[in-house]
Design an enzyme around this catalytic site. Structure first.
Site, short mmCIF file in Angstrom:
data_model
loop_
_atom_site.label_atom_id
_atom_site.label_comp_id
_atom_site.label_asym_id
_atom_site.label_seq_id
_atom_site.Cartn_x
_atom_site.Cartn_y
_atom_site.Cartn_z
N GLY A 232 0.82 -1.20 0.00
CA GLY A 232 0.00 0.00 0.00
C GLY A 232 0.86 1.25 0.00
O GLY A 232 2.00 1.24 -0.46
N SER A 233 0.33 2.32 0.56
CA SER A 233 1.02 3.62 0.51
C SER A 233 2.17 3.65 1.51
O SER A 233 2.17 2.94 2.52
CB SER A 233 0.03 4.73 0.83
N GLY A 237 2.39 2.41 5.29
CA GLY A 237 3.48 1.47 5.51
C GLY A 237 4.38 1.90 6.65
O GLY A 237 4.87 1.05 7.42
N GLU A 254 5.67 -3.56 0.72
CA GLU A 254 5.74 -3.20 -0.70
C GLU A 254 4.94 -1.92 -0.86
O GLU A 254 3.71 -1.93 -0.83
CB GLU A 254 5.15 -4.33 -1.56
N CYS A 288 1.92 0.85 -8.51
CA CYS A 288 3.05 1.41 -7.77
C CYS A 288 4.28 1.60 -8.64
O CYS A 288 5.10 2.49 -8.39
CB CYS A 288 3.38 0.53 -6.57
#
Length: 486
Positions: A232-233, A237, A254, A288
């Site tokens: 995610g963001s 994170g 990630e 991403c």
């Protein structure tokens, strides 16, 4: 298709489908036409606990199960995906606004990662290491961590859930999966159903559909999981990493990116245009690894820009169910408004819109922006949608500086007529992944995937997945007698 959503709009805990006991519902909408697909009552802290305790109980027996027997479950799951591929594609199109091309891309990769999980079940190996002590045998066993908590995103929910769930299970762990609330079915309960039908023992995989508004940090803080795999963001994170560290858990993160696709002066411009358009606009740019920035050597910038703008203008925008659509909707109205704000900010800073896309509901047409001031924050942040920045540069030194001038370091690409020149360029970029004469969006089962800087911690795929979801245990055997000093 409605029957699929109705069937899967539940929690899956300890091998049972049940209704959550929270006080509100997650409403699952089709982002293209706002059709209500499902209402799912959220799981509570108690139900998160039920899920983790079920995984903990089931995992012990699963870890002792012959690896060849574990492997058979994944072989059956792969066969079920292939058998139900068209239905799964329709769910991807409906729930996250993915185009037909995107659904096919996601399903292809998901199957590849599941194939790798079949082999991964047999990969853990131990070692016998020498000792300075006479008669001592050092055995190093590779064992499951126990239970893994997985938090998956909305952009590639089916793939990115499977990417952690399948290998963690194959290696002998239990799993609790929390999908994003915008994609609770394709990122969560659909996967539970596939593994249930494939014969995975109940309790090993649990899916809780909920939100921090209901459970706070309970999913991460719970004492059972030893690893949290989050995609995610970077903002979220960072919080996940902080909570994991406070509870001595391993975090595999990630996170976001601000990738650049670089066009050097000797590049094949037509090919570079194709790579750049795909790299920015696949799944509406909600990737991403997407190329937020396209950097072009000033000597070829005019020709490249003309061709790039023409191709972007030709991209069909509309209903993701139409096989001809390239740009479907972004995931929700919040994202659409944020993208409009990015374009407005770029123009306010003195940027120029070579293409300014319209916004109709969640349909955000592509925008191509250039001439932003070098100090613009927009050039350093992640933009999650169909907005791209064209940046001219003078020579490789300047290109390297611009590419690295971001807190992110996930992916990127360079186009050149000289492969070794491209490799030398790639080695100077602070990213976890970089591609020569290709796009920025790639993922393969055997190659370490992950980023540097704010783009994440750790790696997945291949041997790095083995490291992520197992741990080592040293057992020594003293043959004969040790001599003790007292």
């Amino acid at each position: 298709m409605a029957s699929y959503f109705k069937e899967l709009a539940q929690q899956y805990i300890d091998g049972e489908w049940r209704t959550g006991s929270g006080s509100w519902d997650v409403i699952d909408f089709n982002p293209y036409d706002d059709e209500k697909l499902a209402a799912i009552t959220v799981a509570t802290v108690e139900e998160v606990d039920d899920a983790y305790r079920a995984a903990e109980r089931a995992q012990k027996k699963w870890a002792e199960t012959n690896a060849y027997a574990r492997r058979a479950v994944f072989e059956r799951a792969l066969a079920l995906i292939e058998e139900r591929e068209e239905e799964i594609a329709e769910l991807i199109v409906a729930e996250l606004g993915g185009t037909r091309v995107k659904a096919g891309f996601e399903l292809h990769l998901a199957k590849e990662f599941l194939r790798e999980s079949i082999h991964l079940a047999l990969r853990p190996e131990g070692k016998i290491l020498p000792s300075p002590a006479d008669g001592k045998e050092n055995r190093v066993y590779r064992v499951p961590v126990g239970v893994v908590g997985v938090i998956s995103p909305f952009n590639f929910p089916f793939l990115l859930s499977i990417k952690s769930v399948a290998p963690a299970l194959a290696l002998g762990n239990g799993v609790v999966l929390k999908p994003h609330q915008n994609t609770p079915v394709t990122g969560g309960t659909l996967i539970a159903k596939l593994f249930e039908d494939a014969g995975l023992p109940g309790g090993l995989l649990n899916v809780v559909i909920t939100d921090i508004a209901e459970i706070g940090d309970a999913f991460i803080e719970h004492p059972v999981p030893r690893v949290i795999s989050f995609t995610g963001s970077d903002k979220t994170g960072r919080h996940v990493a902080t909570v994991c560290a406070a509870h001595f858990k391993r975090a595999v993160l990630e996170l976001g990116g601000n990738s650049a696709l670089v066009v050097l002066d000797d590049a094949d411009l037509d090919y570079a245009v194709d790579a750049a358009v795909f790299s920015r606009f696949v799944h509406q740019g909600q990737v991403c690894m997407a190329a937020n920035r396209v950097l072009v050597d000033r000597s070829v910038a005019d020709e490249f820009t003309e061709k790039f703008v023409a191709k972007v203008r030709s991209l069909p925008v509309g209903d993701p169910r139409d096989p001809g659509t390239v740009i479907g909707p972004v995931i929700n109205s919040t994202q659409a408004k944020a993208l409009s704000a990015v374009v407005e900010q770029a123009l306010a800073e003195g940027g120029t819109a070579l293409v300014r896309g319209s916004v109709e509901g969640n349909l955000v047409a592509p925008s191509v922006l250039t001439a932003l001031p070098e100090g613009s924050a927009l050039l350093r942040q992640e933009v999650f949608g169909p907005v791209v920045f064209l940046v001219p540069f003078d020579g490789e030194e300047e290109a390297v500086r611009i590419v690295n001038d971001t807190p992110y370091g996930l992916s990127g690409a360079v186009h050149t007529g000289d492969v070794e020149r491209g490799v030398a360029f790639a080695q100077r970029i602070d990213t976890g992944m970089f591609h020569v004469n290709d796009g920025t969006v790639h993922d393969e089962p055997l190659v370490p995937f992950g980023g540097e800087k704010h783009s994440g911690l750790g790696r997945l795929n291949g041997e790095t997945t083995l490291e992520a979801f197992t741990t080592t245990k040293w057992i020594s055997v003293q043959h004969g007698r040790s001599a003790f000093p007292f």
